[in-house]
Design a protein around this motif. Structure first.
Motif, PDB file in Angstrom:
ATOM      1  N   HIS A  94       6.014 -11.446   7.564  1.00  0.00           N
ATOM      2  CA  HIS A  94       5.013 -12.061   6.687  1.00  0.00           C
ATOM      3  C   HIS A  94       3.811 -12.547   7.500  1.00  0.00           C
ATOM      4  N   GLU A  95       4.075 -13.134   8.648  1.00  0.00           N
ATOM      5  CA  GLU A  95       2.977 -13.621   9.489  1.00  0.00           C
ATOM      6  C   GLU A  95       2.078 -12.472   9.943  1.00  0.00           C
ATOM      7  N   LYS A  96       2.674 -11.326  10.240  1.00  0.00           N
ATOM      8  CA  LYS A  96       1.889 -10.149  10.630  1.00  0.00           C
ATOM      9  C   LYS A  96       0.954  -9.745   9.483  1.00  0.00           C
ATOM     10  N   ILE A  97       1.481  -9.745   8.276  1.00  0.00           N
ATOM     11  CA  ILE A  97       0.656  -9.395   7.114  1.00  0.00           C
ATOM     12  C   ILE A  97      -0.428 -10.449   6.887  1.00  0.00           C
ATOM     13  N   THR A  98      -0.086 -11.723   7.058  1.00  0.00           N
ATOM     14  CA  THR A  98      -1.077 -12.790   6.933  1.00  0.00           C
ATOM     15  C   THR A  98      -2.233 -12.548   7.905  1.00  0.00           C
ATOM     16  N   ASN A  99      -1.908 -12.175   9.128  1.00  0.00           N
ATOM     17  CA  ASN A  99      -2.952 -11.918  10.122  1.00  0.00           C
ATOM     18  C   ASN A  99      -3.761 -10.664   9.780  1.00  0.00           C
ATOM     19  N   GLN A 100      -3.137  -9.685   9.166  1.00  0.00           N
ATOM     20  CA  GLN A 100      -3.881  -8.501   8.718  1.00  0.00           C
ATOM     21  C   GLN A 100      -4.884  -8.886   7.624  1.00  0.00           C
ATOM     22  N   VAL A 101      -4.465  -9.743   6.713  1.00  0.00           N
ATOM     23  CA  VAL A 101      -5.380 -10.196   5.651  1.00  0.00           C
ATOM     24  C   VAL A 101      -6.492 -11.032   6.268  1.00  0.00           C
ATOM     25  N   ARG A 102      -6.155 -11.885   7.222  1.00  0.00           N
ATOM     26  CA  ARG A 102      -7.172 -12.655   7.942  1.00  0.00           C
ATOM     27  C   ARG A 102      -8.214 -11.717   8.543  1.00  0.00           C
TER      28      ARG A 102
END
Length: 177
Positions: A94-102
């Protein structure tokens, strides 16, 4: 911001959903912070958690100072939801996806303030413990609950079930801009 382009790129990510919310609609509660203080072992151990993030009133003011918020959610199935180690092992995805959205927001010139999951685990030992400033503030995302945010009403108003089933983990991040 090119919302249409952003939504096209968001649709390519393995998100359960994304929702545009008004930061003023978020519910803040000292009760959520009380849980951090009395039940979370990370309390007073990281820059991403209380008391380092400041009082709930200040967190509320900071979040509500932004005009917009993008809430993203992912879900992951585990074998045994009561196995905290198995459950937490799904968090980095989830954190990886959060950073992709960032990064998608940054491509459009937006530098969001991000709240995400649990306590920050970027560094092996948090500088907070040594009375030092955060070494990687651009990578550290305080957890949603650290700010006293009760996500349940926001999830419900957007049609997201927090509990999908016995072995499904729901992760949520808020990106304010």
């Amino acid at each position: 911001m090119d919302t249409e382009l952003l939504e096209q790129k968001l649709a390519e990510l393995p998100l359960f959903g994304y929702f545009w919310i008004d930061p003023k609609e978020l519910e803040f509660s000292d009760r959520i912070r009380w849980i951090c203080e009395h039940e979370c072992p990370m309390y007073n151990h990281t820059w991403a958690c209380p008391p380092a993030v400041g009082p709930v009133a200040e967190c509320k003011e900071k979040c509500r100072s932004y005009a917009h918020c993008l809430m993203i959610a992912t879900i992951t199935e585990v074998n045994d939801i009561s196995d905290i180690n198995e459950t937490l092992a799904t968090r980095p995805g989830h954190e990886k996806i959060t950073n992709q959205v960032r990064d998608l927001l940054r491509e459009q010139g937006i530098h969001p303030y991000i709240l995400s999951t649990e306590a920050c685990t970027v560094c092996e030992r948090c500088a907070w413990l040594d009375g030092q400033p955060c070494r990687l503030p651009g990578k550290m995302h305080p957890c949603v609950e650290s700010h006293g945010i009760n996500l349940i009403p926001t999830l419900e108003s957007n049609g997201i079930e927090f509990q999908f089933g016995a072995n499904v983990v729901t992760w949520v991040s808020l990106l304010f801009y």
